[in-house]
Write an enzyme that holds these catalytic residues in place. Structure first.
Site, PDB file in Angstrom:
ATOM      1  CE1 TYR A  53      -3.327  -2.712   0.174  1.00 30.33           C
ATOM      2  CE2 TYR A  53      -3.779  -2.138   2.449  1.00 30.33           C
ATOM      3  CZ  TYR A  53      -4.055  -2.899   1.331  1.00 30.33           C
ATOM      4  OH  TYR A  53      -5.054  -3.829   1.387  1.00 30.33           O
ATOM      5  CB  SER A 236     -14.348  -4.280  -1.084  1.00 28.31           C
ATOM      6  OG  SER A 236     -13.152  -3.782  -1.601  1.00 28.31           O
ATOM      7  CG  LEU A 238     -18.634   0.703   2.706  1.00 25.02           C
ATOM      8  CD1 LEU A 238     -18.181   2.122   3.049  1.00 25.02           C
ATOM      9  CD2 LEU A 238     -20.056   0.454   3.193  1.00 25.02           C
ATOM     10  N   GLY A 241     -17.166   1.720  -2.591  1.00 22.78           N
ATOM     11  CA  GLY A 241     -17.967   2.945  -2.614  1.00 22.78           C
ATOM     12  C   GLY A 241     -19.285   2.820  -3.338  1.00 22.78           C
ATOM     13  CG  LEU A 243     -22.874  -1.691  -1.558  1.00 20.13           C
ATOM     14  CD1 LEU A 243     -22.378  -2.814  -0.660  1.00 20.13           C
ATOM     15  CD2 LEU A 243     -24.326  -1.944  -1.993  1.00 20.13           C
ATOM     16  CB  THR A 244     -21.356   5.259  -0.304  1.00 18.50           C
ATOM     17  OG1 THR A 244     -20.883   5.692  -1.597  1.00 18.50           O
ATOM     18  CG2 THR A 244     -20.272   4.458   0.392  1.00 18.50           C
ATOM     19  N   GLY A 245     -23.753   4.911  -2.584  1.00 15.22           N
ATOM     20  CA  GLY A 245     -24.621   5.660  -3.482  1.00 15.22           C
ATOM     21  C   GLY A 245     -23.934   6.766  -4.243  1.00 15.22           C
ATOM     22  CE  LYS A 246     -17.217   6.796  -3.339  1.00 13.43           C
ATOM     23  NZ  LYS A 246     -16.063   7.219  -2.515  1.00 13.43           N
TER      24      LYS A 246
END
Length: 347
Positions: A53, A236, A238, A241, A243-246
């Site tokens: 990372y 993961s 989410l 991302g 599943l955040t709706g963004k």
């Protein structure tokens, strides 16, 4: 935030795990430090990183930078004993790390020493194999997965080399426990069997992808997890991302992960946004934040599951941390079950 025992180990960890892979690319050192401050303030004491990372992108120039950022935080804030820190050795084929060399006992010893130096700590609590040398069906490779060639004797020799090395590293006080990531049921069962018959360290957990959109863990893996008390560290949760709706409506916000990786590693498919819409709809009908609903879903699975979430802003981080207080009702879980039948494995 609740503290729970990590499987069969002596480690007590928070029920949510802080992911760190944006620190050094999408996030500066100062932003990483601010996230660690907030996480610790909310009782999130289980943090996950990796030697390769940050990501987005992974480059030879940035390898290890995330561990260094954690290390400078530890040096300035002290209190190492308040935390459980997990990191990983990079698997075969990642050219940015050791030119793609496979995991061996020798590379593991060197990688542990390098991670300890970057983290500015004396011990790694949980040391994970990032992915197996033999390959796997993870990272959207399941659609054309072929387990051939698989030399069982060669795999066994490799596993014993790693377990014996882990035993040496544990005895030397450099790591506390060894664990897996992106592995399979057969592979994990083999690791556990070899450890048992040879009196070697037992794999403590497995870190595989798991979310409302990626539920490969729900069958054979779930049985093994319960039977062997081997928790899932769900990365993961989410869905990067989604599943955040963004990203709803197939948009790409500036500065988002998708602005750097438009296909989100193969997760953008014709079926993904209808599935996302179904889960966003469930959250809206029940008055829930969709990201918190997704994290709470992971925590309420019928197998031991700790979601690992990442954030690029403190606002995102606060939303995720507050999911620790959410318990989904039977009505919400029933709606999720129906949506899963309508939208199975969209990527």
């Amino acid at each position: 935030m609740k503290q729970i025992r990590l499987g069969a180990t002596d480690l007590m960890v928070s029920e949510l795990c802080l992911g760190t892979m944006t620190w050094g690319t999408q996030n500066t050192e100062a932003e990483g430090h601010a996230q660690m401050d907030m996480a610790l303030g909310h009782g999130c004491t289980f943090w996950d990183t990796a030697e390769m990372y940050p990501v987005n992108p992974i480059t030879a120039e940035t390898v290890g930078r995330t561990e260094e950022i954690i290390g400078t935080w530890l040096a300035s804030r002290k209190g190492r004993d308040r935390l459980v820190i997990a990191t990983k050795i990079t698997g075969e084929g990642q050219k940015a790390v050791r030119d793609g060399a496979p995991i061996t006992g020798a590379t593991m010893r060197a990688a542990v020493d390098a991670s300890l130096k970057r983290l500015q700590t004396d011990v790694i609590d949980l040391y994970q194999m990032h992915w197996p040398n033999r390959g796997s069906y993870h990272f959207r490779q399941i659609w054309d997965y072929d387990p051939h060639p698989l030399d069982r004797a060669e795999v066994t020799d490799h596993m014993l080399d790693i377990l014996r090395t882990a035993d040496d590293l544990i005895r030397a006080g450099k790591i506390r426990h060894i664990a897996l990531s992106n592995d399979s049921v057969w592979g994990t069962a083999r690791w556990l069997h070899l450890a048992e018959i040879h009196g070697l360290p037992r794999m403590a957990s497995v870190q595989n992808e798991y979310s409302l959109l990626c539920r490969q863990f729900d069958s054979d893996w779930a049985e093994l997890s319960v039977a062997e008390n081997l928790p899932l560290l769900a990365f993961s949760p989410l869905a990067t991302g989604l599943l955040t709706g963004k990203y709803a409506g197939d948009v790409i916000p500036d500065g988002s992960r998708r602005s750097l990786n438009p296909q989100l590693g193969g997760r953008i498919t014709p079926r993904v946004f209808p599935a996302v819409a179904a889960y966003l709809g469930i959250a809206a009908r029940h008055g829930l934040d969709p990201a918190q609903m997704a994290l709470a879903f992971c925590r309420q699975r019928p197998f031991p599951c700790i979601p690992i979430f990442g954030a690029t802003t403190l606002e995102q981080l606060k939303t995720a941390l507050d999911a620790a207080s959410l318990t989904l009702s039977d009505e919400v879980l029933d709606d999720i079950a129906l949506a899963h039948r309508d939208h199975p494995q969209p990527y």
